[in-house]
Design an enzyme around this catalytic site. Structure first.
Site, PDB file in Angstrom:
ATOM      1  CD1 TRP A 188     -21.416  24.473  -7.149  1.00 46.71           C
ATOM      2  CD2 TRP A 188     -20.022  23.236  -8.404  1.00 46.71           C
ATOM      3  NE1 TRP A 188     -22.089  23.326  -7.538  1.00 46.71           N
ATOM      4  CE2 TRP A 188     -21.257  22.563  -8.307  1.00 46.71           C
ATOM      5  CE3 TRP A 188     -18.985  22.657  -9.130  1.00 46.71           C
ATOM      6  CZ2 TRP A 188     -21.488  21.330  -8.914  1.00 46.71           C
ATOM      7  CZ3 TRP A 188     -19.211  21.418  -9.735  1.00 46.71           C
ATOM      8  CH2 TRP A 188     -20.453  20.772  -9.636  1.00 46.71           C
ATOM      9  CD  GLU A 229     -21.741  28.160  -8.895  1.00 47.20           C
ATOM     10  OE1 GLU A 229     -20.506  28.001  -8.960  1.00 47.20           O
ATOM     11  OE2 GLU A 229     -22.496  28.085  -9.886  1.00 47.20           O
ATOM     12  CE  LYS A 231     -25.752  21.702 -10.245  1.00 50.41           C
ATOM     13  NZ  LYS A 231     -24.638  21.271 -11.087  1.00 50.41           N
ATOM     14  CG  ASP A 262     -25.066  28.751 -12.271  1.00 49.93           C
ATOM     15  OD1 ASP A 262     -26.040  28.653 -13.045  1.00 49.93           O
ATOM     16  OD2 ASP A 262     -23.932  28.314 -12.556  1.00 49.93           O
ATOM     17  CG  HIS A 265     -26.709  26.367  -9.853  1.00 48.03           C
ATOM     18  ND1 HIS A 265     -25.526  26.356  -9.169  1.00 48.03           N
ATOM     19  CD2 HIS A 265     -26.434  25.806 -11.053  1.00 48.03           C
ATOM     20  CE1 HIS A 265     -24.571  25.836  -9.920  1.00 48.03           C
ATOM     21  NE2 HIS A 265     -25.102  25.501 -11.069  1.00 48.03           N
ATOM     22  CG  HIS A 289     -21.296  31.178 -12.143  1.00 46.58           C
ATOM     23  ND1 HIS A 289     -20.876  29.915 -11.781  1.00 46.58           N
ATOM     24  CD2 HIS A 289     -20.216  31.991 -12.053  1.00 46.58           C
ATOM     25  CE1 HIS A 289     -19.584  29.976 -11.459  1.00 46.58           C
ATOM     26  NE2 HIS A 289     -19.170  31.219 -11.605  1.00 46.58           N
ATOM     27  CG  ASP A 297     -27.276  23.759 -14.016  1.00 49.44           C
ATOM     28  OD1 ASP A 297     -27.177  24.822 -14.644  1.00 49.44           O
ATOM     29  OD2 ASP A 297     -26.393  23.321 -13.255  1.00 49.44           O
ATOM     30  CG  ASP A 299     -24.244  24.760 -17.322  1.00 42.93           C
ATOM     31  OD1 ASP A 299     -24.205  25.881 -16.793  1.00 42.93           O
ATOM     32  OD2 ASP A 299     -24.264  23.705 -16.652  1.00 42.93           O
ATOM     33  CG  ASP A 329     -21.032  28.062 -15.093  1.00 39.64           C
ATOM     34  OD1 ASP A 329     -20.423  27.339 -15.900  1.00 39.64           O
ATOM     35  OD2 ASP A 329     -21.398  27.673 -13.966  1.00 39.64           O
TER      36      ASP A 329
HETATM   37  C1  RNT Z   1     -21.809  23.693 -11.626  1.00 40.38           C
HETATM   38  C2  RNT Z   1     -21.501  25.103 -11.302  1.00 40.38           C
HETATM   39  C3  RNT Z   1     -20.068  25.516 -11.470  1.00 40.38           C
HETATM   40  C4  RNT Z   1     -19.444  24.946 -12.718  1.00 40.38           C
HETATM   41  C5  RNT Z   1     -18.084  25.516 -13.042  1.00 40.38           C
HETATM   42  C6  RNT Z   1     -17.354  24.659 -14.030  1.00 40.38           C
HETATM   43  O1  RNT Z   1     -23.149  23.427 -11.639  1.00 40.38           O
HETATM   44  O2  RNT Z   1     -22.339  25.956 -12.025  1.00 40.38           O
HETATM   45  O3  RNT Z   1     -19.963  26.886 -11.415  1.00 40.38           O
HETATM   46  O4  RNT Z   1     -20.253  25.105 -13.835  1.00 40.38           O
HETATM   47  O5  RNT Z   1     -17.395  25.757 -11.908  1.00 40.38           O
HETATM   48 ZN    ZN Z   2     -21.915  28.062 -11.930  1.00 38.76          ZN
END
Ligand code: RNT
Ligand code: ZN
Length: 421
Positions: A188, A229, A231, A262, A265, A289, A297, A299, A329
């Site tokens: 990523w 990955e 986004k 993810d 994302h 993720h 996003d 998290d 994640d």
């Molecule tokens: C960031 C991505 C990525 C990170 C990690 C730390 O938006 O989701 O995967 O969160 O690699």
């Molecule tokens: Zn991620």
């Protein structure tokens, strides 16, 4: 009634209730035990890593909160992970980022890391029968300061990140070989633009070429699985993300890498649950993720909500959960960090269990064209006694049933994390 007798009694009622619906609760628990969840190491230290340079968190990532007890060393992080794993049923995996290497106080730049810097992690994982997954760290570094890494127009900077990612694949393959289970190594990068770029094509061409250079060397699938990955946007990259969904979907299909979906994302009303079956038509394996975005996003720690249940349900409904690598994640520094892992992993497992316990009559109703029955049965299924089966699963695997795990986290906080300053 002692707690375990209550769990047994509730389980036997639940087993009969499910059996009457054609669902085998024993089989569901066996299937659940076979699905490892990859714990993301970065929840334990607010995505700081262990480099001596200790650059501020970059790449548009943001951790909020100042709960005491962040892990500051590899030994502290491993100890916290041991505590979390003791409260989570089943065998799992650990997902490491490159800047969590053990560099012995020396400054080892990202383009110089070697498998030996991860020997401590490999030894820890081997002892516990835990598999490892891995990630290049293309943020929190002076060469990522302008927000562009693998797509940087500067040849020197781009080559630096290519070399970093190449070394990460070597490390991932070494982990996979040492542990006898493939290491999913996920690329990523934060690359993107705050304001409208005049040329969106050139950075994407550079990224594709850089990735081709990164993935040039073949490795045995038994040791290494490459993932990329996408986004939608990040803080400071609101107008264009170079590695968008379309970019990486095309890249993964044309190059044969895994695609990482993810949950944070995409547009907020878009769910990755619906993407799993589509992507699996074209790719043999994918990586998830699992995260929880709140308005963006963000998290947040994964909770047992509709989004998570839908993702888990789709993983099971594919009939091939082994094609889907499940990682978490998120990073929350506002609550106890060990609890954050335990809550998220246990929720992921509860959601998978709900998927495994889905009454077959729902699919049958759909196949028969009876959409009224499909909706009726889906809604009835929501209050079936999943919890009694989950409690049984925890008991069988020797971890606390229900909120009992919180006492263990509190004790560990009192003795260990609470003493860190
Ligand atoms: C960031 C991505 C990525 C990170 C990690 C730390 O938006 O989701 O995967 O969160 O690699
Ligand atoms: Zn991620």
């Amino acid at each position: 009634m002692p707690a375990s007798a209550a769990t047994d009694a509730a389980y036997s009622l639940a087993r009969d209730r499910y059996a009457a619906l054609g669902v085998d609760t024993e089989h569901a628990q066996t299937a659940l035990a076979a699905i490892p969840i990859s714990l993301h190491c970065w929840q334990g230290d607010d995505v700081q890593g262990f480099e001596s340079a200790g650059d501020a968190l970059g790449g548009g990532l943001a951790v909020t909160g100042n709960y005491p007890g962040r892990a500051r060393t590899p030994d502290e992080l491993r100890s916290d992970l041991d505590q979390a794993l003791a409260l989570i049923p089943g065998r799992h995996r650990l997902n490491l980022h490159a800047f969590y290497g053990e560099f012995g106080g020396k400054r080892v730049d990202r383009d110089a890391i070697e498998p030996e810097h991860f020997a401590g992690w490999i030894g820890w994982a081997k002892q516990r029968g835990v598999g490892l997954d891995f990630n290049p760290t293309c943020f929190s570094h002076p060469k990522a300061a302008d927000g562009l890494t693998l797509s940087n127009p500067n040849d020197g900077i781009r080559s630096f990140w290519i070399e970093h990612c190449r070394r990460c694949r070597e490390i991932g393959a070494a982990m996979g070989a040492a542990l006898g289970t493939p290491c999913v190594t996920n690329v990523w990068i934060p690359d993107g633009f705050k304001d409208t770029p005049a040329d969106r094509m050139a950075p994407r061409q550079r990224l594709a070429a850089a990735l081709d250079a990164v993935f040039e060397k073949p490795f045995a699938k038994e040791h290494l699985l490459d993932a990329v990955e996408p986004k939608l946007f990040g803080i400071g990259a609101e107008s264009c993300t170079v590695g968008s969904h379309e970019f990486y979907l095309g890249y993964a299909i044309s190059r044969g890498t895994l695609l990482c979906l993810d949950a944070g994302h995409y547009h907020p009303t878009e769910s990755i649950a619906d993407k799993i079956s589509s992507v699996l038509l074209y790719l043999p394996e994918i990586l998830l993720h699992v995260s929880r975005g709140v308005r963006w996003d963000s998290d947040h720690v994964v909770t047992l909500g509709d989004d998570l249940l839908a993702i888990a349900r789709e993983i099971i409904a594919t009939g091939a959960p082994e094609r889907i690598h499940v990682g978490l994640d998120y990073f929350d520094a506002s609550i106890n960090r060990v609890a954050a892992w335990v809550i998220g992993v246990r929720n992921m497992q509860k959601a998978l269990l709900a998927g495994l316990l889905e009454p077959p009559a729902i699919r049958a109703a759909e196949a028969a064209g009876d959409l009224t029955a499909r909706l009726a049965l889906q809604e009835e299924a929501k209050l079936l006694p999943v919890g009694a089966v989950w409690d049984r699963f925890c008991e069988t695997h020797g971890v606390p049933v229900g909120q009992g795990w919180l006492d263990a986290v509190r004790a560990y906080e009192h003795d260990v994390t609470g003493k860190r300053t």
